[in-house]
Design a protein around this motif. Structure first.
Motif, PDB file in Angstrom:
ATOM      1  N   ARG A 129     -66.656 -75.197-105.270  1.00 45.82           N
ATOM      2  CA  ARG A 129     -67.982 -75.299-105.899  1.00 45.82           C
ATOM      3  C   ARG A 129     -68.381 -76.768-106.061  1.00 45.82           C
ATOM      4  N   ALA A 130     -67.412 -77.593-106.455  1.00 50.84           N
ATOM      5  CA  ALA A 130     -67.696 -79.021-106.690  1.00 50.84           C
ATOM      6  C   ALA A 130     -67.737 -79.824-105.388  1.00 50.84           C
ATOM      7  N   ARG A 131     -67.311 -79.194-104.324  1.00 49.24           N
ATOM      8  CA  ARG A 131     -67.188 -79.866-103.020  1.00 49.24           C
ATOM      9  C   ARG A 131     -66.365 -81.146-103.133  1.00 49.24           C
ATOM     10  N   TRP A 132     -65.342 -81.096-103.962  1.00 48.18           N
ATOM     11  CA  TRP A 132     -64.391 -82.204-104.105  1.00 48.18           C
ATOM     12  C   TRP A 132     -63.099 -81.669-104.702  1.00 48.18           C
ATOM     13  N   GLY A 133     -61.989 -82.093-104.183  1.00 51.19           N
ATOM     14  CA  GLY A 133     -60.706 -81.706-104.778  1.00 51.19           C
ATOM     15  C   GLY A 133     -59.556 -82.413-104.090  1.00 51.19           C
ATOM     16  N   ARG A 134     -58.474 -82.560-104.828  1.00 50.19           N
ATOM     17  CA  ARG A 134     -57.248 -83.166-104.285  1.00 50.19           C
ATOM     18  C   ARG A 134     -56.065 -82.288-104.709  1.00 50.19           C
ATOM     19  N   ILE A 135     -55.312 -81.837-103.722  1.00 50.65           N
ATOM     20  CA  ILE A 135     -54.112 -81.048-104.000  1.00 50.65           C
ATOM     21  C   ILE A 135     -52.920 -81.817-103.431  1.00 50.65           C
ATOM     22  N   VAL A 136     -51.947 -82.087-104.267  1.00 50.33           N
ATOM     23  CA  VAL A 136     -50.745 -82.790-103.810  1.00 50.33           C
ATOM     24  C   VAL A 136     -49.536 -81.941-104.201  1.00 50.33           C
ATOM     25  N   ASN A 137     -48.791 -81.522-103.201  1.00 53.74           N
ATOM     26  CA  ASN A 137     -47.634 -80.656-103.434  1.00 53.74           C
ATOM     27  C   ASN A 137     -46.341 -81.460-103.284  1.00 53.74           C
ATOM     28  N   ILE A 138     -45.492 -81.385-104.298  1.00 51.01           N
ATOM     29  CA  ILE A 138     -44.250 -82.156-104.244  1.00 51.01           C
ATOM     30  C   ILE A 138     -43.174 -81.297-103.565  1.00 51.01           C
ATOM     31  N   SER A 139     -42.958 -81.609-102.299  1.00 48.04           N
ATOM     32  CA  SER A 139     -41.939 -80.922-101.499  1.00 48.04           C
ATOM     33  C   SER A 139     -40.626 -81.699-101.649  1.00 48.04           C
ATOM     34  N   SER A 140     -39.902 -81.890-100.563  1.00 50.44           N
ATOM     35  CA  SER A 140     -38.628 -82.630-100.614  1.00 50.44           C
ATOM     36  C   SER A 140     -38.170 -82.935 -99.192  1.00 50.44           C
ATOM     37  N   VAL A 141     -37.393 -84.000 -99.026  1.00 51.60           N
ATOM     38  CA  VAL A 141     -36.790 -84.240 -97.704  1.00 51.60           C
ATOM     39  C   VAL A 141     -35.891 -83.073 -97.306  1.00 51.60           C
ATOM     40  N   VAL A 142     -35.405 -82.361 -98.321  1.00 54.87           N
ATOM     41  CA  VAL A 142     -34.551 -81.197 -98.025  1.00 54.87           C
ATOM     42  C   VAL A 142     -35.348 -80.119 -97.271  1.00 54.87           C
ATOM     43  N   GLY A 143     -36.639 -80.060 -97.510  1.00 49.42           N
ATOM     44  CA  GLY A 143     -37.504 -79.128 -96.769  1.00 49.42           C
ATOM     45  C   GLY A 143     -37.691 -79.551 -95.318  1.00 49.42           C
ATOM     46  N   LEU A 144     -37.434 -80.816 -95.029  1.00 44.56           N
ATOM     47  CA  LEU A 144     -37.558 -81.319 -93.646  1.00 44.56           C
ATOM     48  C   LEU A 144     -36.219 -81.315 -92.922  1.00 44.56           C
ATOM     49  N   LEU A 145     -35.152 -81.619 -93.663  1.00 42.94           N
ATOM     50  CA  LEU A 145     -33.827 -81.800 -93.038  1.00 42.94           C
ATOM     51  C   LEU A 145     -32.897 -80.606 -93.223  1.00 42.94           C
ATOM     52  N   GLY A 146     -33.165 -79.785 -94.269  1.00 44.63           N
ATOM     53  CA  GLY A 146     -32.180 -78.794 -94.678  1.00 44.63           C
ATOM     54  C   GLY A 146     -31.067 -79.480 -95.459  1.00 44.63           C
ATOM     55  N   ASN A 147     -30.291 -78.687 -96.186  1.00 49.61           N
ATOM     56  CA  ASN A 147     -29.169 -79.259 -96.936  1.00 49.61           C
ATOM     57  C   ASN A 147     -28.156 -78.158 -97.230  1.00 49.61           C
ATOM     58  N   ALA A 148     -26.917 -78.388 -96.864  1.00 48.91           N
ATOM     59  CA  ALA A 148     -25.879 -77.392 -97.138  1.00 48.91           C
ATOM     60  C   ALA A 148     -25.833 -77.114 -98.633  1.00 48.91           C
ATOM     61  N   GLY A 149     -25.825 -75.863 -99.000  1.00 52.09           N
ATOM     62  CA  GLY A 149     -25.762 -75.484-100.414  1.00 52.09           C
ATOM     63  C   GLY A 149     -27.135 -75.321-101.049  1.00 52.09           C
ATOM     64  N   GLN A 150     -28.193 -75.569-100.274  1.00 52.96           N
ATOM     65  CA  GLN A 150     -29.552 -75.474-100.836  1.00 52.96           C
ATOM     66  C   GLN A 150     -30.489 -74.673 -99.922  1.00 52.96           C
ATOM     67  N   ALA A 151     -29.991 -73.585 -99.323  1.00 54.15           N
ATOM     68  CA  ALA A 151     -30.843 -72.803 -98.415  1.00 54.15           C
ATOM     69  C   ALA A 151     -32.080 -72.278 -99.143  1.00 54.15           C
ATOM     70  N   ASN A 152     -31.889 -71.866-100.396  1.00 54.80           N
ATOM     71  CA  ASN A 152     -33.031 -71.359-101.179  1.00 54.80           C
ATOM     72  C   ASN A 152     -34.045 -72.478-101.440  1.00 54.80           C
ATOM     73  N   TYR A 153     -33.558 -73.614-101.899  1.00 65.19           N
ATOM     74  CA  TYR A 153     -34.431 -74.761-102.224  1.00 65.19           C
ATOM     75  C   TYR A 153     -35.115 -75.291-100.954  1.00 65.19           C
ATOM     76  N   ALA A 154     -34.347 -75.420 -99.866  1.00 61.19           N
ATOM     77  CA  ALA A 154     -34.915 -75.923 -98.605  1.00 61.19           C
ATOM     78  C   ALA A 154     -36.001 -74.987 -98.090  1.00 61.19           C
ATOM     79  N   ALA A 155     -35.763 -73.676 -98.202  1.00 57.28           N
ATOM     80  CA  ALA A 155     -36.766 -72.704 -97.744  1.00 57.28           C
ATOM     81  C   ALA A 155     -38.042 -72.841 -98.576  1.00 57.28           C
ATOM     82  N   SER A 156     -37.876 -73.034 -99.894  1.00 58.49           N
ATOM     83  CA  SER A 156     -39.063 -73.158-100.755  1.00 58.49           C
ATOM     84  C   SER A 156     -39.834 -74.432-100.421  1.00 58.49           C
ATOM     85  N   LYS A 157     -39.103 -75.517-100.170  1.00 62.49           N
ATOM     86  CA  LYS A 157     -39.771 -76.806 -99.942  1.00 62.49           C
ATOM     87  C   LYS A 157     -40.385 -76.879 -98.546  1.00 62.49           C
TER      88      LYS A 157
END
Ligand SMILES: NC(=O)c1ccc[n+]([C@@H]2O[C@H](COP(=O)([O-])OP(=O)(O)OC[C@H]3O[C@@H](n4cnc5c(N)ncnc54)[C@H](OP(=O)(O)O)[C@@H]3O)[C@@H](O)[C@H]2O)c1
Length: 246
Positions: A129-157
């Motif tokens: 409606r305002a024709r303006w907005g900024r959305i910034v989502n805090i992901s993680s390098v783990v979402g890009l690289l994967g990480n042993a022991g964090q399959a759930n977290y990596a999938a979410s990120k």
């Protein structure tokens, strides 16, 4: 961003706190949400007010649609519609996949990914409606690289990155940008519990040779949330001392 209304989920502690303070320094009014640590959220609110901005805190679980609805009503009542949304609330429940329990997988996906979806959907109509907005989502390098022991977290990120790109495409013509920031290792309560040998192994993968500070993540978020980043959308910016070079 003078006078803009910003909401930082999980703004009570760690990286979210640094983002809230940084946005306040840029002139935004800042609402922060937290799940249970009211004392920490209160401290952040004090810091934001010291930076010269209005601040309100809201308790609620970002994974609950009822809580998110109440959160948006609260922020709307205090400041008006959200113009800058930072989806920062996040959690880990680490385990190797062979031992991972359903609730460990589901809780992490619910907070990190579903929470991002619920909060973004809730603010989008007002931004359109305002024709303006900024959305910034805090992901993680783990979402890009994967990480042993964090399959759930990596999938979410990693899911947050696909989500960001899709939202960016849907609303690019409406003056709204959506980007992700992928922090590397930053010392907060989230990472504080890691054993020293794991920290040393991670440090060996950081070309800059040190861990990041919450304020260094907040700096990039502030840029993406501002007027000057109007032509940047759908991106994932790693702020990680060079761990991921795209
Ligand atoms: N630290 C790092 O090295 C690192 C690296 C990459 C990405 N990240 C990401 O950066 C973000 C912030 O991390 P951090 O290290 O600052 O974490 P943190 O110190 O553990 O703080 C997490 C914040 O999120 C809130 N929160 C957690 N679950 C929530 C839920 N279901 N609903 C509402 N709020 C919730 C917490 O509220 P309470 O205070 O009430 O508990 C707290 O304010 C997270 O998304 C994390 O995945 C962190």
């Amino acid at each position: 961003m003078e006078g803009r209304v910003a909401l930082v989920t999980g703004g009570g502690r760690g990286i979210g706190r640094a983002i809230a303070v940084r946005l306040a320094q840029e002139g935004a009014k800042v609402a922060i949400s937290y799940r249970s640590n009211a004392a920490a959220a209160g401290e952040t609110a004090e810091l934001v007010r010291k930076a010269g901005a209005g601040c309100e805190t809201f308790k609620g679980d970002v994974a609950s649609s009822e809580d998110v609805e109440a959160l948006m009503k609260g922020v709307g009542g205090a400041f008006g519609p959200v113009e800058i949304l930072v989806n920062n609330a996040g959690m880990t429940r680490d385990n190797i996949l062979l031992r991972m329990k359903d609730d460990e997988f589901e809780e992490v996906l619910a907070t990190n990914l579903k929470g991002t979806y619920l909060c973004t959907r809730a603010v989008l109509r007002g931004m359109v409606r305002a024709r303006w907005g900024r959305i910034v989502n805090i992901s993680s390098v783990v979402g890009l690289l994967g990480n042993a022991g964090q399959a759930n977290y990596a999938a979410s990120k990693a899911g947050m990155i696909g989500f960001t790109k899709s939202v960016a495409r849907e609303v690019a013509g409406r003056g709204i940008t959506a980007n992700a920031v992928a922090p590397g290792y930053v010392e907060t309560e989230l990472t504080g519990a890691l054993p020293e040998n794991v920290k040393e192994r991670i440090l060996g993968q950081v070309p800059v040779g040190r861990f990041g500070e919450p304020e260094e993540i907040a700096e990039v978020v502030a840029f993406l949330a501002g007027e000057r980043a109007a032509y940047v959308t759908g991106q994932t910016i790693a702020v990680d001392g060079g761990m991921v070079m795209q």
